[in-house]
Design a protein around this motif. Structure first.
Motif: not given
Length: 813
Positions: A42-45, A62-77, A407-414
């Motif tokens: 699914p395309a985020v952008a 930063q746009a590329r990072v945001a797009d990819l991060l939105g596609r990733m599962t927790l194990p991928e992160k 650990i918060s999801s925000n810290r993982i995403n950061q």
């Protein structure tokens, strides 16, 4: 294993035909090597059609990072937050748990590590070198072998993972790309510090970056920005200097060279500032031991060196393996967030050192298990754990932490955002493959730059009756254990972690029969003088000395790295002292060449006619030594550290020399790095900081400085240097600042800058050295010492000389 030649050829083909990851994915799809699932993500952008936005090389990072991060599962992160030893991928068994060696990548293990465990980073361990990958029957461990191994693993990771995220590959290239045996290596950092030449550090970074980028291993775990404090420590030679200002200048230049080099490769290289913070002053001189550092001392003395390299734009920081004031650095929110992020402004990736996250549970016992250790480290500020084994356990542990709220999801995403940002900035998404056919040429280049650095590093400590330089037609006897030993000459982090395998090696790691090409002291002297005789032992040397004009004896240390190099009383071994004494007894001039990673107790070498410090680490050090001995090069190196006299006083205690129940004790209290503060702060080393002789003489005069400046301003000091001797040469002039009255205890002199001045005989030059007032910041005199450093207003002096021979007043308002 039979798959390797096919995969390797495929990887090389990709390097030529697919500059963008989107094109790579298209080729892999067409070849049937990956699933078509990417096109169904699914395309985020999107930039157009079904192409994900993160594959658009024209989009902002930063746009590329945001797009990819939105596609990733927790194990991928979570996989992006771990670095695994390559031997897990190249294990010859299906267990994928090997902890040593560097074989061909095993497809079973590639599937486990890159797909099942989603690992985003790979480490080449200190003694890991690849076998021959070319099919030509070569020795292995060439630039091409490193590139082939990289391409094979990278192509598998990209083609088989769901989102096709490239892996970043890390290696310790601390004085050049130290693994491939053909690579020219630079003086270890202590030797580079002796050049007082940031341009040499920058050039070294550029040479190293070219080699790393050509092979794909573009995360360099260098430079070490710890400052030299205690020469008992086995990593002392990895530091630039005991003075923060010199270390900061050299580190900043090295980072600039590593990260901005025109490497000829589309990949860029990231530097790593290590080991944050205070790693170099443990309580007993041993590696990975606790440090007890008053916070004012930590902030004012240690942090400026790290700041120099961080402010130069270093992409990553590695954490101290020890503890500071009772808190493991890997779990210290104060170090990794309050200081590093909030006060020093670091924006990049923080990685732990080798095995330090699980060590929070297994060694420090501040956590019950890996899950607890991971929570402590990640919440403190660690973005990537150099685990470096058992990626599946990492997945389980961190998923558990997120599930229970540790650990918060925000810290993982950061953390993941920082890792992805680094990968995009380095070009890994757009140009992930390298041209292995060009790797050998890139790895082998730079020998002329290495030689120049080695020449500048040689430090002349003693020259009685001007015995040096010697005539190139003199009859010279050459002897000593380091006269013809490339192993000793290079020291650690050379081909293997503990140095080149061979005679004089402290242990048996590393590939045999891979001696880097270069010039030893013996070979350098033989090339410059037809009348050189080599004596392999003491008796032969003494006999040959009777008919010689002079004797050159090369002594020092064996190769070592880290804890294996810890030494409670660094000194020349007894057999080397006996050799020097026997040679001095012949009455012939004896020139001692010390090849070592630190100052040593010299014994009879203190009385030698000539004494040169050649440090360790350069493949061309032998040529540089010969150039200085024969006067082709006028020595200009100056000590970047204090040189103590012999480290033990027989039967005496630290202070009085009276008999001690503890026996011999190191006599170091009056020889440690200069502080100049408080009663009993006498400084009485054998050779002081910034000491070094020349074959000519210099005079400095006319010091003046900006009279008044604000806390945010800069001070410019002006002075004149004249060559008063008969030979061209280079003088190094350190510039210090003294604060006559201070609200807090500060050193009586602080190095703030320096100048390298090259002059012909009789020539003069007026020199300006400018430094920011911020270099004078100190932690204010509050009770806890945790406030940020700030500049005190009032009267100051710039000074030249220790003690000062020239002064000029200025005021900060």
């Amino acid at each position: 294993m039979k798959q390797f030649p096919y995969v390797s050829r495929h990887a090389t083909r990709l390097g030529h035909k697919a500059p963008l990851l989107a094109a790579i994915v298209a080729i892999l799809l067409a070849a049937g090597l990956v699933s078509s699932s990417l096109t169904r993500t699914p395309a985020v952008a999107s930039t157009s059609g079904s192409t994900p936005a993160y594959l658009d090389s024209s989009a902002p990072v930063q746009a590329r990072v945001a797009d990819l991060l939105g596609r990733m599962t927790l194990p991928e992160k979570i996989g992006q937050m771990v670095q695994i030893e390559q031997s897990q991928v190249t294990d010859t068994s299906s267990n994928c748990t090997s902890q040593g060696g560097f074989n061909l990548p095993n497809p079973v293990c590639e599937q486990k590590i890159f797909v099942n465990d989603n690992v985003g980073s790979i480490l080449a361990g200190g003694s890991d070198v690849p076998i021959d990958t070319t099919g030509k029957g070569g020795p292995g461990n060439t630039g091409e072998d490193w590139a082939n191994e990289y391409n094979t693993m990278q192509s598998y990771a990209i083609s088989h993972s769901r989102l096709h995220i490239p892996v970043i590959f890390g290696v310790d290239a601390v004085h050049g790309f130290g693994h491939p045996f053909q690579a020219p290596l630079f003086p270890q950092s202590i030797g580079m510090g002796a050049t007082w030449d940031p341009s040499a550090a920058q050039a070294g970074g550029q040479v190293t970056a070219s080699a790393l980028a050509a092979t794909g291993w573009n995360w360099d775990f260098a430079p070490v920005q710890d400052i030299a404090r205690d020469n008992r420590w086995g990593r002392y030679y990895e530091t630039w200097s005991e003075e923060p200002a010199l270390a900061a200048a050299m580190g900043a230049a090295n980072v600039a060279g590593l990260q901005t080099a025109n490497t000829g490769s589309p990949l860029k290289v990231t530097a790593t500032v290590k080991h944050f913070a205070g790693y170099s002053e443990s309580i007993n001189g041993h590696d990975r031991v606790q440090a007890e550092l008053p916070l004012r001392y930590l902030q004012d003395t240690f942090l400026p060196s790290y700041a120099g390299a961080i402010d130069a734009g270093a992409g990553t920081v590695m954490v101290d393996s020890g503890s500071v004031n009772g808190i493991p650095a890997t779990a210290s929110h104060y170090l990794l967030t309050t200081l590093l992020r909030d006060r020093m402004g670091f924006k990049g990736v923080v990685i732990s050192d080798y095995g330090d996250v699980p060590a929070l549970a297994t060694t420090y016992h501040v956590a019950a298990d890996l899950a607890g250790a991971a929570a402590l480290a990640i919440n403190a500020g660690v973005d990537v754990a150099m685990l470096p084994f058992n990626a599946d356990q990492w997945q389980t542990a961190v998923q558990q932490d997120v599930a229970n709220g540790s650990i918060s999801s925000n810290r993982i995403n950061q953390a993941v955002s920082r890792v992805l940002t680094l990968k995009f900035q380095l070009g890994l998404f757009d140009h992930p493959m390298v041209d292995a056919g060009k790797a050998d040429a890139a790895v082998d280049s730079g020998r002329d730059v290495t030689l120049k650095a080695a020449q500048e590093s040689i430090t002349l400590l003693r020259n009685q009756k001007n015995v040096l330089p010697l005539s190139p037609s003199a009859h010279i006897v050459v002897t000593g254990p380091s006269a013809d030993s490339m192993t000793n000459q290079l020291g650690g982090w050379s081909v293997a972690w503990q140095g080149v395998f061979g005679s004089g090696h402290v242990c048996c790691m590393g590939p045999p029969n891979q001696i880097p090409p270069g010039t030893t002291v013996l070979k350098g002297l033989q090339a410059g003088d037809p009348n050189v005789t080599y004596a392999a032992d003491q008796q032969a040397a003494v006999n040959d000395a009777t008919s010689a004009d002079a004797v050159v004896v090369a002594v020092g240390e064996k190769a070592y790295a880290e804890g294996l190099g810890d030494n409670p009383a660094p000194a020349l071994p007894d057999d080397q002292k006996a050799l020097i004494s026997a040679l001095e007894a012949t009455g012939k001039p004896v020139i001692v060449v010390v090849i070592a990673g630190r100052p040593l107790g010299l014994g009879p070498a203190e009385n030698a006619a000539g004494l040169l410090m050649a440090y360790q680490g350069s493949t061309e050090a032998g040529a540089a030594v010969a150039d200085v001995i024969f006067g082709k090069v006028n020595p200009s190196g100056k000590l970047p550290v204090t040189w103590p006299s012999d480290a033990a006083t027989p039967g005496g205690d630290f202070n009085t020399g009276a008999p001690s129940p503890l026996g011999d004790q190191p006599k170091v209290f009056d020889q440690l790095p200069y502080t100049g503060s408080g009663p009993g702060s006498g400084y009485n080393p054998l050779y002081p900081f910034a000491y070094g002789l020349s074959y000519t003489t210099f005079a400095t005069s006319g010091l003046s400085a900006t009279s008044g400046v604000s806390r945010n301003g800069k001070v410019t000091a002006t002075f004149t240097v004249k060559n008063t001797g008969g030979k061209a040469g280079t003088d190094i002039v350190p510039l210090y600042v003294h604060q006559p009255v201070s609200l807090v205890l500060v050193p009586s002199q602080r190095l703030v800058g320096f100048a390298r001045v090259t002059l012909d005989p009789g020539q003069s030059k007026t020199v300006q050295v400018t430094f920011p007032v911020s270099e004078l910041a100190v932690t204010p005199g509050d009770i806890d010492g945790t406030s940020p450093p700030q500049v005190e207003t009032g009267a100051y002096q710039v000074q030249i000389g220790t003690p000062a021979t020239l002064t000029a007043d200025f005021t900060i308002h």
